[in-house]
Design a protein around this motif. Sequence first.
Motif, PDB file in Angstrom:
ATOM      1  N   UNK A  28      52.710  24.772  43.826  1.00 57.67           N
ATOM      2  CA  UNK A  28      52.760  23.863  42.684  1.00 57.67           C
ATOM      3  C   UNK A  28      53.417  22.547  43.055  1.00 57.67           C
ATOM      4  N   UNK A  29      54.481  22.611  43.832  1.00 53.73           N
ATOM      5  CA  UNK A  29      55.195  21.394  44.207  1.00 53.73           C
ATOM      6  C   UNK A  29      54.299  20.476  45.034  1.00 53.73           C
ATOM      7  N   UNK A  30      53.683  21.043  46.074  1.00 50.83           N
ATOM      8  CA  UNK A  30      52.878  20.222  46.961  1.00 50.83           C
ATOM      9  C   UNK A  30      51.545  19.835  46.326  1.00 50.83           C
ATOM     10  N   UNK A  31      51.014  20.730  45.503  1.00 54.16           N
ATOM     11  CA  UNK A  31      49.714  20.468  44.883  1.00 54.16           C
ATOM     12  C   UNK A  31      49.759  19.259  43.964  1.00 54.16           C
ATOM     13  N   UNK A  32      50.728  19.241  43.076  1.00 52.53           N
ATOM     14  CA  UNK A  32      50.777  18.177  42.074  1.00 52.53           C
ATOM     15  C   UNK A  32      51.384  16.878  42.607  1.00 52.53           C
ATOM     16  N   UNK A  33      51.957  16.904  43.796  1.00 55.42           N
ATOM     17  CA  UNK A  33      52.492  15.674  44.386  1.00 55.42           C
ATOM     18  C   UNK A  33      51.573  15.129  45.473  1.00 55.42           C
ATOM     19  N   UNK A  34      50.493  15.845  45.775  1.00 54.67           N
ATOM     20  CA  UNK A  34      49.630  15.453  46.882  1.00 54.67           C
ATOM     21  C   UNK A  34      48.582  14.432  46.453  1.00 54.67           C
ATOM     22  N   UNK A  35      48.211  13.569  47.399  1.00 53.68           N
ATOM     23  CA  UNK A  35      47.102  12.640  47.180  1.00 53.68           C
ATOM     24  C   UNK A  35      45.840  13.164  47.845  1.00 53.68           C
ATOM     25  N   UNK A  36      45.993  14.210  48.691  1.00 54.24           N
ATOM     26  CA  UNK A  36      44.863  14.824  49.389  1.00 54.24           C
ATOM     27  C   UNK A  36      44.964  16.343  49.254  1.00 54.24           C
ATOM     28  N   UNK A  37      43.855  16.985  48.910  1.00 52.24           N
ATOM     29  CA  UNK A  37      43.807  18.449  48.831  1.00 52.24           C
ATOM     30  C   UNK A  37      42.683  18.927  49.754  1.00 52.24           C
ATOM     31  N   UNK A  38      43.003  19.858  50.650  1.00 54.66           N
ATOM     32  CA  UNK A  38      42.026  20.390  51.596  1.00 54.66           C
ATOM     33  C   UNK A  38      41.802  21.866  51.289  1.00 54.66           C
ATOM     34  N   UNK A  39      40.537  22.273  51.139  1.00 57.78           N
ATOM     35  CA  UNK A  39      40.227  23.691  50.939  1.00 57.78           C
ATOM     36  C   UNK A  39      39.501  24.212  52.178  1.00 57.78           C
ATOM     37  N   UNK A  40      39.874  25.413  52.603  1.00 61.80           N
ATOM     38  CA  UNK A  40      39.280  26.061  53.765  1.00 61.80           C
ATOM     39  C   UNK A  40      38.428  27.218  53.255  1.00 61.80           C
ATOM     40  N   UNK A  41      37.111  27.050  53.275  1.00 59.19           N
ATOM     41  CA  UNK A  41      36.198  28.012  52.677  1.00 59.19           C
ATOM     42  C   UNK A  41      35.901  29.134  53.671  1.00 59.19           C
ATOM     43  N   UNK A  42      36.394  30.362  53.355  1.00 59.32           N
ATOM     44  CA  UNK A  42      36.258  31.512  54.261  1.00 59.32           C
ATOM     45  C   UNK A  42      36.165  32.789  53.441  1.00 59.32           C
ATOM     46  N   UNK A  43      35.956  33.927  54.111  1.00 61.88           N
ATOM     47  CA  UNK A  43      35.937  35.215  53.412  1.00 61.88           C
ATOM     48  C   UNK A  43      37.288  35.482  52.760  1.00 61.88           C
ATOM     49  N   UNK A  44      38.370  35.173  53.478  1.00 55.77           N
ATOM     50  CA  UNK A  44      39.710  35.398  52.926  1.00 55.77           C
ATOM     51  C   UNK A  44      39.910  34.561  51.667  1.00 55.77           C
ATOM     52  N   UNK A  45      39.400  33.346  51.700  1.00 52.85           N
ATOM     53  CA  UNK A  45      39.502  32.465  50.527  1.00 52.85           C
ATOM     54  C   UNK A  45      38.729  33.087  49.360  1.00 52.85           C
ATOM     55  N   UNK A  46      37.517  33.552  49.652  1.00 51.17           N
ATOM     56  CA  UNK A  46      36.652  34.102  48.607  1.00 51.17           C
ATOM     57  C   UNK A  46      37.262  35.341  47.953  1.00 51.17           C
ATOM     58  N   UNK A  47      37.951  36.167  48.746  1.00 49.24           N
ATOM     59  CA  UNK A  47      38.499  37.415  48.228  1.00 49.24           C
ATOM     60  C   UNK A  47      39.889  37.272  47.637  1.00 49.24           C
ATOM     61  N   UNK A  48      40.423  36.085  47.649  1.00 51.92           N
ATOM     62  CA  UNK A  48      41.779  35.882  47.151  1.00 51.92           C
ATOM     63  C   UNK A  48      41.769  35.402  45.701  1.00 51.92           C
ATOM     64  N   UNK A  49      42.489  36.103  44.849  1.00 52.94           N
ATOM     65  CA  UNK A  49      42.605  35.673  43.450  1.00 52.94           C
ATOM     66  C   UNK A  49      43.376  34.357  43.360  1.00 52.94           C
ATOM     67  N   UNK A  50      44.366  34.231  44.207  1.00 53.10           N
ATOM     68  CA  UNK A  50      45.148  32.992  44.214  1.00 53.10           C
ATOM     69  C   UNK A  50      44.262  31.806  44.555  1.00 53.10           C
ATOM     70  N   UNK A  51      43.455  31.964  45.601  1.00 55.32           N
ATOM     71  CA  UNK A  51      42.633  30.847  46.067  1.00 55.32           C
ATOM     72  C   UNK A  51      41.596  30.446  45.024  1.00 55.32           C
ATOM     73  N   UNK A  52      41.071  31.432  44.302  1.00 59.35           N
ATOM     74  CA  UNK A  52      40.099  31.118  43.263  1.00 59.35           C
ATOM     75  C   UNK A  52      40.725  30.244  42.182  1.00 59.35           C
ATOM     76  N   UNK A  53      41.927  30.605  41.771  1.00 63.96           N
ATOM     77  CA  UNK A  53      42.631  29.814  40.754  1.00 63.96           C
ATOM     78  C   UNK A  53      43.001  28.435  41.292  1.00 63.96           C
ATOM     79  N   UNK A  54      43.399  28.428  42.580  1.00 65.22           N
ATOM     80  CA  UNK A  54      43.790  27.151  43.181  1.00 65.22           C
ATOM     81  C   UNK A  54      42.586  26.215  43.325  1.00 65.22           C
ATOM     82  N   UNK A  55      41.427  26.787  43.647  1.00 63.41           N
ATOM     83  CA  UNK A  55      40.221  25.967  43.774  1.00 63.41           C
ATOM     84  C   UNK A  55      39.881  25.314  42.441  1.00 63.41           C
TER      85      UNK A  55
END
Length: 387
Positions: A28-55
């Motif tokens: 939350x700290x880095x997300x809302x203070x960032x000017x750049x957001x990078x997503x890494x699209x992978x199987x681990x990303x797809x299977x993660x509940x956290x990553x889905x919400x973060x996306x």
Amino acid sequence: MSWKDIIHFQPSEIQYHLNRCPRKRSFEKHFYESSIIITILSHAFKNSLYCDAEMKAAIGQAHDSKVKLYHFLVEPLDPGQFGVETDYASLVGLSYTEQKTVILSKITSELDVKKPLESISAPFTFGWTTSYTIGVVPGSENTPSFVHSESKKDHAQRLNACREMAERLTADLKTRSYNVREGYLRTLERYLSDLPMAAGVGNFIVADCEARVLRGMFEADADILSRDFAERLNRILELNTALRPYYEGVGRFYDDVKRGTLSEPLPRDAVESFAREVADHTPNVFESDVSTALLEVQHAPTLEMVPGKADDELSSSLLPRPDPIDAPDPVKLHNYGQASTVNAIYAAFLKGKDISSSVKGWDDIAQSLSRHAGPVIEWLRNYLPPA
């Protein structure tokens, strides 16, 4: 983890390092203070509940602000599963060196590009054409606005009368009917070439600046001009003034010139380099009228500033009628005209990012233009007071 850190890891290592982040507070700290957001699209990303919400949060954050969102596909998956259809870069099957090249070209091409200033006036309007090139397009400087039902008719009458008077005086000057300096003929010819002939044709801002040059010459020569010549000049200047209310861009342009502060000299080398860059990419990216516009503001004649005269000196002179809009400082007018034109061309080019596939080497051109436009935009930012 900064975007620069990403080039130091293989894709599998990237996901590992991201997964090590303490989820709640750190994200939350880095997300809302960032000017750049990078997503890494992978199987681990797809299977993660956290990553889905973060996306979903990342997409929302990028949509509602100026945050840049970059997607990198690191495993053979359909990016549509993540809500990403086309705006992503694939690193699948690439070597480390190739991955680094793709990542840097994707991110730094935008990070290194200077942002143009928005909502400021310029003597010209530029835009992308149907041929995927940038040219001078209709704007408030040559498209009249009609507030009342009779406005269109009144505008046409005033415009026709103004052109007719200017053409007649120009014809008389060519036959040397008046013993005046050559500058009157040259200025009237330029005025006529810029005076709009129809909606979207011509440029009333530039024509009005020529009319101001004409007024300055008139004031300087008032004691030696014949009454006939002076009266005819007055009619042209009065008709020109009567046309101003129909062209909204004129008032905004003069307001921006006047409210600015000359705290440092205009970086003319940067203006000239920008003009050369435009010329180098004409006609594949820019229409020839873009370079013409740049030359026009670079070599525009300087308004003649005439000291005021005492009342007793005016008795034998026929001076121009008072201008409702005071003459702007000639140096400010000249410098702002050049800087705002560079900014307008550059802003128009950057709007073509979505059609960049039609322009070979768009990213390279953007960075070259940015390098030259940067000092001019910085001068413009310092010139204009905060809104």
